[in-house]
Design an enzyme around this catalytic site. Structure first.
Site, PDB file in Angstrom:
ATOM      1  N   ASP A 161       5.563  71.136 -41.155  1.00  0.00           N
ATOM      2  CA  ASP A 161       4.350  70.687 -41.610  1.00  0.00           C
ATOM      3  C   ASP A 161       3.853  69.881 -42.129  1.00  0.00           C
ATOM      4  O   ASP A 161       3.521  70.022 -43.542  1.00  0.00           O
ATOM      5  CB  ASP A 161       3.137  72.802 -42.025  1.00  0.00           C
ATOM      6  CG  ASP A 161       1.644  72.049 -41.949  1.00  0.00           C
ATOM      7  OD1 ASP A 161       1.511  71.037 -42.092  1.00  0.00           O
ATOM      8  OD2 ASP A 161       1.199  72.645 -42.730  1.00  0.00           O
ATOM      9  N   ASP A 163      -3.685  58.306 -35.526  1.00  0.00           N
ATOM     10  CA  ASP A 163      -4.037  56.956 -35.912  1.00  0.00           C
ATOM     11  C   ASP A 163      -5.448  56.077 -34.981  1.00  0.00           C
ATOM     12  O   ASP A 163      -6.161  57.695 -34.409  1.00  0.00           O
ATOM     13  CB  ASP A 163      -2.974  56.043 -35.087  1.00  0.00           C
ATOM     14  CG  ASP A 163      -3.203  55.632 -33.592  1.00  0.00           C
ATOM     15  OD1 ASP A 163      -3.447  57.289 -32.876  1.00  0.00           O
ATOM     16  OD2 ASP A 163      -3.037  54.985 -32.302  1.00  0.00           O
ATOM     17  N   GLU A 179       1.672  65.383 -35.220  1.00  0.00           N
ATOM     18  CA  GLU A 179       0.321  64.541 -35.733  1.00  0.00           C
ATOM     19  C   GLU A 179      -0.492  65.483 -34.419  1.00  0.00           C
ATOM     20  O   GLU A 179       0.005  66.769 -33.485  1.00  0.00           O
ATOM     21  CB  GLU A 179       0.901  63.540 -34.902  1.00  0.00           C
ATOM     22  CG  GLU A 179      -0.069  62.843 -34.243  1.00  0.00           C
ATOM     23  CD  GLU A 179      -0.035  61.085 -33.936  1.00  0.00           C
ATOM     24  OE1 GLU A 179       1.256  60.154 -34.373  1.00  0.00           O
ATOM     25  OE2 GLU A 179      -0.602  59.902 -34.105  1.00  0.00           O
ATOM     26  N   HIS A 196      -0.758  65.131 -39.014  1.00  0.00           N
ATOM     27  CA  HIS A 196      -0.321  63.160 -39.415  1.00  0.00           C
ATOM     28  C   HIS A 196      -1.746  62.990 -38.739  1.00  0.00           C
ATOM     29  O   HIS A 196      -2.203  62.751 -37.368  1.00  0.00           O
ATOM     30  CB  HIS A 196       0.798  63.148 -38.112  1.00  0.00           C
ATOM     31  CG  HIS A 196       1.028  61.798 -38.376  1.00  0.00           C
ATOM     32  ND1 HIS A 196       1.490  60.763 -39.344  1.00  0.00           N
ATOM     33  CD2 HIS A 196       0.899  60.910 -37.256  1.00  0.00           C
ATOM     34  CE1 HIS A 196       1.343  59.381 -39.021  1.00  0.00           C
ATOM     35  NE2 HIS A 196       0.977  59.006 -38.146  1.00  0.00           N
TER      36      HIS A 196
HETATM   37  O1  G3I Z   1      11.052  58.802 -20.614  1.00  0.00           O
HETATM   38  C1  G3I Z   1      11.781  59.807 -20.825  1.00  0.00           C
HETATM   39  C2  G3I Z   1      12.491  60.515 -19.817  1.00  0.00           C
HETATM   40  O2  G3I Z   1      12.941  59.848 -19.165  1.00  0.00           O
HETATM   41  C3  G3I Z   1      13.299  61.668 -20.731  1.00  0.00           C
HETATM   42  O3  G3I Z   1      14.012  62.552 -20.281  1.00  0.00           O
HETATM   43  C4  G3I Z   1      12.483  61.891 -22.408  1.00  0.00           C
HETATM   44  C5  G3I Z   1      13.236  63.000 -22.732  1.00  0.00           C
HETATM   45  O4  G3I Z   1      12.960  63.392 -24.220  1.00  0.00           O
HETATM   46  O5  G3I Z   1      11.783  61.266 -22.702  1.00  0.00           O
HETATM   47  C6  G3I Z   1      11.053  60.533 -22.456  1.00  0.00           C
HETATM   48  O6  G3I Z   1      10.453  59.600 -22.771  1.00  0.00           O
HETATM   49  C7  G3I Z   1       9.429  60.001 -23.925  1.00  0.00           C
HETATM   50  C8  G3I Z   1       8.436  59.206 -24.095  1.00  0.00           C
HETATM   51  O7  G3I Z   1       7.157  59.749 -24.497  1.00  0.00           O
HETATM   52  C9  G3I Z   1       7.815  59.221 -22.461  1.00  0.00           C
HETATM   53  O8  G3I Z   1       7.408  61.353 -22.153  1.00  0.00           O
HETATM   54  C10 G3I Z   1      10.191  59.530 -25.178  1.00  0.00           C
HETATM   55  O9  G3I Z   1      11.410  59.800 -25.696  1.00  0.00           O
HETATM   56  C11 G3I Z   1       8.981  59.860 -26.594  1.00  0.00           C
HETATM   57  O10 G3I Z   1       9.753  59.408 -27.542  1.00  0.00           O
HETATM   58  C12 G3I Z   1       7.266  59.226 -25.973  1.00  0.00           C
HETATM   59  O11 G3I Z   1       7.132  59.350 -26.784  1.00  0.00           O
HETATM   60  C13 G3I Z   1       5.852  59.736 -26.660  1.00  0.00           C
HETATM   61  C14 G3I Z   1       5.405  58.525 -28.482  1.00  0.00           C
HETATM   62  O12 G3I Z   1       3.936  57.986 -28.336  1.00  0.00           O
HETATM   63  C15 G3I Z   1       6.147  57.741 -28.118  1.00  0.00           C
HETATM   64  O13 G3I Z   1       6.179  56.552 -27.804  1.00  0.00           O
HETATM   65  C16 G3I Z   1       4.330  60.526 -26.886  1.00  0.00           C
HETATM   66  O14 G3I Z   1       4.522  60.781 -25.087  1.00  0.00           O
HETATM   67  C17 G3I Z   1       2.806  59.967 -27.307  1.00  0.00           C
HETATM   68  O15 G3I Z   1       2.193  61.257 -26.827  1.00  0.00           O
HETATM   69  C18 G3I Z   1       2.916  59.128 -28.197  1.00  0.00           C
HETATM   70  O16 G3I Z   1       1.506  58.880 -27.973  1.00  0.00           O
HETATM   71  C19 G3I Z   1       1.225  59.078 -29.585  1.00  0.00           C
HETATM   72  C20 G3I Z   1       0.457  57.136 -29.325  1.00  0.00           C
HETATM   73  O17 G3I Z   1       1.452  56.354 -29.347  1.00  0.00           O
HETATM   74  C21 G3I Z   1      -0.113  56.550 -30.503  1.00  0.00           C
HETATM   75  N1  G3I Z   1      -1.172  57.260 -30.977  1.00  0.00           N
HETATM   76  C22 G3I Z   1      -0.533  58.684 -30.467  1.00  0.00           C
HETATM   77  C23 G3I Z   1      -0.097  59.408 -30.218  1.00  0.00           C
HETATM   78  C24 G3I Z   1       0.475  60.625 -30.107  1.00  0.00           C
HETATM   79  O18 G3I Z   1       1.869  60.737 -30.901  1.00  0.00           O
HETATM   80  O1  9MR Z   2       0.305  57.276 -37.023  1.00  0.00           O
HETATM   81  C1  9MR Z   2       1.292  56.061 -36.156  1.00  0.00           C
HETATM   82  C2  9MR Z   2       1.393  57.678 -35.167  1.00  0.00           C
HETATM   83  O2  9MR Z   2      -0.134  57.192 -34.512  1.00  0.00           O
HETATM   84  C3  9MR Z   2       2.394  57.313 -34.100  1.00  0.00           C
HETATM   85  O3  9MR Z   2       2.075  58.023 -32.538  1.00  0.00           O
HETATM   86  C4  9MR Z   2       3.641  56.608 -34.764  1.00  0.00           C
HETATM   87  C5  9MR Z   2       5.187  56.333 -33.879  1.00  0.00           C
HETATM   88  O4  9MR Z   2       4.229  55.437 -33.341  1.00  0.00           O
HETATM   89  O5  9MR Z   2       3.473  56.158 -35.377  1.00  0.00           O
HETATM   90  C6  9MR Z   2       3.438  56.292 -36.608  1.00  0.00           C
HETATM   91  O6  9MR Z   2       3.055  54.919 -37.103  1.00  0.00           O
HETATM   92  C7  9MR Z   2       3.855  55.473 -38.438  1.00  0.00           C
HETATM   93  C8  9MR Z   2       4.924  53.746 -37.801  1.00  0.00           C
HETATM   94  O7  9MR Z   2       4.647  53.936 -36.641  1.00  0.00           O
HETATM   95  C9  9MR Z   2       6.024  53.984 -38.590  1.00  0.00           C
HETATM   96  N1  9MR Z   2       5.666  54.045 -40.097  1.00  0.00           N
HETATM   97  C10 9MR Z   2       4.609  54.644 -40.686  1.00  0.00           C
HETATM   98  C11 9MR Z   2       3.811  54.652 -40.093  1.00  0.00           C
HETATM   99  C12 9MR Z   2       2.869  56.340 -40.108  1.00  0.00           C
HETATM  100  O8  9MR Z   2       3.283  57.642 -40.258  1.00  0.00           O
END
Ligand code: G3I
Ligand code: 9MR
Length: 538
Positions: free
Chosen positions: A507, A157, A516, A458
């Site tokens: 993939d 993103d 991603e 992604h």
């Molecule tokens: O906090 C809980 C923990 O208590 C539990 O044991 C564990 C088990 O899976 O989950 C933990 O929460 C996770 C959290 O990350 C912290 O590690 C969530 O399940 C997991 O869904 C969450 O994922 C994050 C994701 O965003 C969704 O919020 C990723 O770490 C993080 O790298 C990712 O970051 C995104 C940005 O929001 C937007 N840009 C892209 C980026 C990469 O995907």
């Molecule tokens: O592209 C977004 C990515 O960077 C984030 O990690 C992810 C989870 O927050 O969300 C992606 O965006 C998606 C959105 O959450 C749901 N609709 C489709 C978007 C693109 O695939």
């Protein structure tokens, strides 16, 4: 390559350093493994280890150690008279190109500037997000606008997030701080920034943005994004309004830690800039101490990445430690009694790193930090002896699992520097083997590198640019069983879960939960590859 024998060899597809311990994984074989050279001569015969079960993939596998082979070249692996694969490489400086590409990727992620063909080749593109200011969202407690530009897009993103920039930038700063000689001369074709080495020029591009995100009172805004994620468009086509969103303790302390560390690596090149970083760090820290519990969560009208975190003590440990190392002022000093492999939401490990590697400033605390490092590193080295020969266990397969692996490798290297014990170095090399192909998916997770690597990450620019190959040098998030993206983008994201964490991956560009890319995932890979080159360059 399938064979009647149905055995498979999983290797580091980039290759192995001539002088290193070298190992691949083998499945479905019995008896000896032969390594055959280009002239079809068997140069080494290896008896693999006993088969063991690897829980994350449910496979029964053996490890084949071919360290004895020290002649550079390209070899085949043969079992029961059949060639399983012919892309086994041994060479010196084996990870130099990986190092350069994983660092060059930050250039491809730059906001606010055109990527010229002279640097970006076929991935050239127009500048994105060139507006000189962004609107202060009401969640910041301010109104009007903020002058802000530059920095790296976070991931697939186009958001820019201080918390995630924090651990990323710190990891790259550490790489320079540990290996200045190596990185003073390594170049990878990016625009010059005065006389700065490429690594410092690239890091500065993001520091310049981070500095714009500090409010006059010292607090730091959480992120700079649109209200929602854009579609699959190039950066220049994302025309939604940009907002500065939130202000909080995690962002402020992460910022303070990064800026305090930046001071040390820039002071010999640009004292004015270095001092600006240090002053910004002090001001941020003061705000954090006065506002220790401001947790961020997305306002109701915002759906971009949250990077929300309610435990804020670890960010303080990181910030205070870095400020103490840079200034020697007692009020910043922190005590750390435990720590684990760092991630964006938990940076206690960064404080452990800082304390352990600055014995001169930290005194006896450095030895305590080393005890913390060793305890975990011993477990890691032990785990790397069986199964796929990697540190990862079932619970490590979270969103961005490849960064967990890479950070485990970094942890092992810190322990190696401070003890000199080769077992930690060897286990760190095995982490890189895993990421570059010695894994159950039999693929290199780095775009553009290896016999098989992700083609549909992604990553909006890679999807929208009309170029078949994805932008090179990106580490994808990797397998994990959460399946948070399943069903997104209609039929595209079908259920790819296998029942095993280490193979739940697809993939496909729809799969933001497994495919991603992100700046905080590339950084530990760049650190690992770069450190292994630097260590061997002397
Ligand atoms: O906090 C809980 C923990 O208590 C539990 O044991 C564990 C088990 O899976 O989950 C933990 O929460 C996770 C959290 O990350 C912290 O590690 C969530 O399940 C997991 O869904 C969450 O994922 C994050 C994701 O965003 C969704 O919020 C990723 O770490 C993080 O790298 C990712 O970051 C995104 C940005 O929001 C937007 N840009 C892209 C980026 C990469 O995907
Ligand atoms: O592209 C977004 C990515 O960077 C984030 O990690 C992810 C989870 O927050 O969300 C992606 O965006 C998606 C959105 O959450 C749901 N609709 C489709 C978007 C693109 O695939």
């Amino acid at each position: 390559a399938s064979s009647a024998y149905a055995a498979t060899a999983y290797i580091n597809q980039i290759g192995y350093r001539t002088s290193d311990q070298k190992e691949f994984t083998i499945e479905g074989a019995s008896g000896a493994v032969e390594i055959v050279d280009a002239a079809n001569q068997t140069v080494l015969t290896v008896t693999p280890s006993m088969a063991t079960q690897w829980s994350p993939s449910g496979q029964s596998v053996q490890l084949a150690d071919f360290s004895e082979l020290k002649t550079p070249g390209i070899y085949s692996i043969k079992v029961g008279g059949e060639i399983l694969r012919s892309d086994l490489k041994i060479a010196d400086k084996i990870f130099e190109e990986v190092t350069k590409a994983s660092l060059k990727w930050y250039y491809y992620q730059r906001a606010s500037m055109t990527l010229d063909e002279a640097y970006a080749g076929k991935w050239k593109r127009a500048a994105g997000h060139t507006n000189p200011t962004a609107t202060l969202h009401n969640s910041t407690g301010s109104s009007g606008s903020l002058a802000t530009s530059k920095g790296w897009y976070d991931a697939g993103d186009y958001g820019r997030y201080i918390v995630n920039s924090g651990i990323t930038t710190y990891t790259l700063i550490s790489l320079y701080e540990h290996f200045p000689e190596y990185f003073n001369t390594l170049k990878w074709n990016i625009p010059a920034e005065g006389a700065l080495p490429d690594l410092l020029a690239e890091i500065k591009y993001n520091l310049d943005w981070m500095l714009t995100m500090q409010a006059p009172d010292g607090g730091v805004y959480h992120k700079l994004t649109t209200l929602g994620f854009p579609g699959d468009v190039m950066p220049a086509k994302d025309k939604d309004l940009l907002y500065v969103i939130g202000k909080g303790t995690a962002a402020t302390f992460d910022f303070a830690g990064v800026m305090a560390a930046a001071y040390r690596i820039y002071k010999n090149f640009d004292a004015t800039f270095a001092n600006q970083c240090l002053e910004a760090a002090k001001k941020a820290y003061t705000w954090g101490i006065a506002n220790p519990n401001v947790a961020f969560s997305n306002p109701s009208d915002v759906s971009t990445g949250e990077y929300g975190d309610s435990g804020l003590e670890d960010e303080k440990l990181f910030a205070g430690t870095e400020l103490f190392i840079s200034t020697g002022e007692a009020s910043y000093k922190q005590t750390v009694n435990e720590g684990s492999v760092p991630g964006w939401g938990n940076v206690t490990g960064l404080a452990v790193y800082g304390i352990a590697t600055h014995a001169k400033e930290m005194g006896s605390d450095a030895a305590n930090a080393l005890t913390i490092l060793k305890k975990t590193a011993d477990e890691f080295a032990e785990r790397a002896n069986t199964g796929f020969g990697v540190v990862m266990s079932d619970y490590d397969f979270v969103w961005g699992s490849n960064s967990v692996a890479a950070n485990q490798g970094v942890w092992l290297l810190y322990t190696y520097y401070l003890t000199g014990e080769k077992k930690y170095y060897n286990a760190a090399c095995k982490v890189l083997d895993y990421l570059l192909g010695k894994n159950p998916l039999n693929m290199s997770f780095l775009t553009g590198f290896g016999s098989t690597s992700p083609m549909m990450p992604h990553h909006r620019p890679s999807t929208a640019d009309g170029v078949k190959e994805p932008v090179p040098g990106m580490l994808v998030g990797g397998p994990q069983p959460g399946g948070e993206d399943i069903g997104s983008q209609s039929w595209e994201c079908r259920d790819y879960r296998t029942g095993y964490p280490a193979t739940s991956y697809t993939d496909n560009r729809c799969s933001y939960a497994s495919n991603e890319v992100a700046i905080n995932w590339n950084a530990p890979l760049a650190y690992l590859a770069g450190a292994l080159e630097a260590i061997n360059s002397g």
